[in-house]
Design a protein around this motif. Sequence first.
Motif: not given
Length: 122
Positions: A20, A50, A62-66, A68-69, A71, A92, A95
């Motif tokens: 994150a 996830k 937000q670490c999950l979004h990172m 994903e990115l 990848q 961030q 947000h």
Amino acid sequence: DDTGNRLRFQLELEFVQCLANPNYLNFLAQRGYFKDKAFVNYLKYLLYWKEPEYAKYLKYPQCLHMLELLQYEHFRKELVNAQCAKFIDEQQILHWQHYSRKRMRLQQALAEQQQQQNTSVK
């Protein structure tokens, strides 16, 4: 064994949450971690976080979004640039500020609505 599994869970939880932090991602990129196929495969493996039974342990979602990115090769390459990490960091913060203000307004509206209901009942 249980001790080994618990330790692995804790280590992976801590690492996933570190994702994150855009400055940490920049650090990893500048040291070539994102060019290492084994490390990129590890990032893919970590996508299991996830799943709801694991995500519930995350303090920084937000670490999950990172994750994903990360990848995407293009995103990994861009992270070498400190300006990219700075931009993500600023986004961030914006947000969080927007979310905090919006949440406060929603809570105030709910409190006012409850107060009006209590007044009209009397």
